[in-house]
Design an enzyme around this catalytic site. Structure first.
Site, PDB file in Angstrom:
ATOM      1  N   TYR A 261       7.368  -8.769   7.767  1.00  0.00           N
ATOM      2  CA  TYR A 261       6.816  -7.433   8.016  1.00  0.00           C
ATOM      3  C   TYR A 261       7.126  -6.977   9.423  1.00  0.00           C
ATOM      4  O   TYR A 261       7.329  -7.797  10.329  1.00  0.00           O
ATOM      5  CB  TYR A 261       5.280  -7.471   7.905  1.00  0.00           C
ATOM      6  CG  TYR A 261       4.722  -7.633   6.526  1.00  0.00           C
ATOM      7  CD1 TYR A 261       4.415  -6.524   5.738  1.00  0.00           C
ATOM      8  CD2 TYR A 261       4.436  -8.908   6.018  1.00  0.00           C
ATOM      9  CE1 TYR A 261       3.863  -6.682   4.480  1.00  0.00           C
ATOM     10  CE2 TYR A 261       3.881  -9.067   4.751  1.00  0.00           C
ATOM     11  CZ  TYR A 261       3.596  -7.944   3.990  1.00  0.00           C
ATOM     12  OH  TYR A 261       3.034  -8.105   2.755  1.00  0.00           O
TER      13      TYR A 261
ATOM     14  N   ASP B  57       0.841  -1.193   0.000  1.00  0.00           N
ATOM     15  CA  ASP B  57       0.000   0.000   0.000  1.00  0.00           C
ATOM     16  C   ASP B  57       0.878   1.244   0.000  1.00  0.00           C
ATOM     17  O   ASP B  57       2.042   1.188   0.392  1.00  0.00           O
ATOM     18  CB  ASP B  57      -0.889   0.011   1.256  1.00  0.00           C
ATOM     19  CG  ASP B  57      -1.938  -1.099   1.231  1.00  0.00           C
ATOM     20  OD1 ASP B  57      -2.175  -1.655   0.137  1.00  0.00           O
ATOM     21  OD2 ASP B  57      -2.505  -1.405   2.295  1.00  0.00           O
TER      22      ASP B  57
END
Ligand SMILES: [Zn+2]
Length: 352
Positions: free
Chosen positions: A244, A179
């Site tokens: 992540y 994103d």
């Protein structure tokens, strides 16, 4: 989000006009004139292989043998004098010699460059999207740009790649995407750039790489190399695992002692609400491993996790209205929200 703009190898072409004094009855003169065009064009356009097509005027009653002879002789000259290889299936350039319009149309096949990018700015998309209100024509909603997000990795790269390759545009094909508000760190995300209509194909990529890295603070690139077209499909289908780092905000005070590290968690994810319009509604089975937790304050902690290809991490954290089961929230028995997310690593060791 609007639909991604279409890309095409035949996005556009270059047109050159020549003088109309070509004598179609005199084959030697015609060959000579056409060849002088090629001598000139090789100074402007890089190509090592080519194909030639002709469009002959109907009003001239020219014999088939004449046409073949002109074509063959031209191919032979390009080969012997300019060292260009004739290849009718795989070529850098296709020349359409239109004797009706006194024009030569040049179609340049794209060049493909592989690399990896890192992104250090929140608010930078991977690629541009057409505005869905005006379908890219420009309106009030998009400030007449026709695009939803004006800044993208693709756009920054195009500032360097387009002038270097003297091309019309570039199209970024990413191995997945993050994103706009997510950082891409570590060794970066693999991508292939399709360079559309490049007049130059012979470029020092190491130089270009360091030029990009010294010009932009928002992104960096590494490992640039020329690849063939099939690399686009390869990086798009390769199942990369990812690591992540998420900052998680919780509804109440949390105790992180009961959480198991380094244990596989199997989850099922239904296509998230926010991407429903772009992706098929599917239930996907994914794997997650918690690697590390660190308490930030009573209600926040940092979480390092490894996920299988295509996991929606923000939705795993929140549960996305039970569309992801189990979620971090359901495991902890709390409401959790992903406050910030970074991709630390894309595990691409096996991509060759
Ligand atoms: Zn618009």
């Amino acid at each position: 989000m609007g639909k991604r703009r279409q890309n095409s190898s035949f996005f556009s072409n270059y047109k050159f006009e020549y003088e109309k004094d070509f004598d179609l009855k005199n084959k030697e003169k015609l060959i000579h004139n056409l060849f002088s065009f090629f001598e000139k064009i090789t100074k402007e356009i890089d190509f090592s292989s080519f194909e030639i097509g002709f469009s002959w005027p109907k009003k001239y009653d020219i014999l088939i043998e004449f046409k073949y002879l002109v074509r063959d002789r031209l191919i032979e000259l390009l080969n012997s004098k300019l060292e260009k290889k004739h290849d009718f299936t795989k070529h850098d350039a296709y020349f359409l010699i239109d004797l009706n319009k006194s024009s030569i149309f040049v179609y340049l096949m794209p060049v493909y460059v592989y690399g990896k990018y890192c992104k250090f700015s929140r608010g930078l998309a991977q690629t541009e999207y057409f505005c869905r209100f005006c379908k890219g024509n420009g309106c009030k909603k998009c400030d007449n740009t026709g695009l939803i997000i004006q800044n993208s990795v693709e756009q920054l790269l195009s500032k360097k790649f387009v002038p270097k390759f003297v091309s019309k545009q570039i199209v970024l094909h990413g191995a997945g995407r993050e994103d706009a508000d997510v950082l891409m760190l570590g060794n970066g995300r693999p991508f292939v750039l399709e360079i559309v209509c490049p007049k130059k194909r012979i470029i020092q990529l190491e130089e270009l790489e360091s030029e990009i890295n010294s010009s932009f603070k928002e992104i960096s690139v590494n490992s640039l190399k020329f690849v063939s077209k099939d690399f686009v499909a390869k990086i798009k289908s390769f199942p990369f695992k990812k690591i992540y780092y998420a900052v998680v905000n919780c509804s109440k005070k949390i105790d992180l002692n009961n959480i198991d590290l380094n244990k596989k968690i199997f989850i099922e994810q239904l296509t998230p609400t926010r991407v429903e319009k772009r992706r098929a509604l599917l239930k996907r089975k994914k794997e997650i491993i918690f690697l590390n937790f660190e308490q930030i304050n009573d209600n926040e902690f940092g979480l390092k996790l490894k996920t299988s290809h295509g996991t929606y991490v923000k939705e795993f954290i929140s549960g996305d209205n039970n569309k992801t089961v189990p979620s971090l929230g359901s495991i902890l028995g709390l409401n959790c929200v992903c406050k910030q997310l970074d991709v630390l690593e894309i595990c691409d060791q096996k991509l060759k």
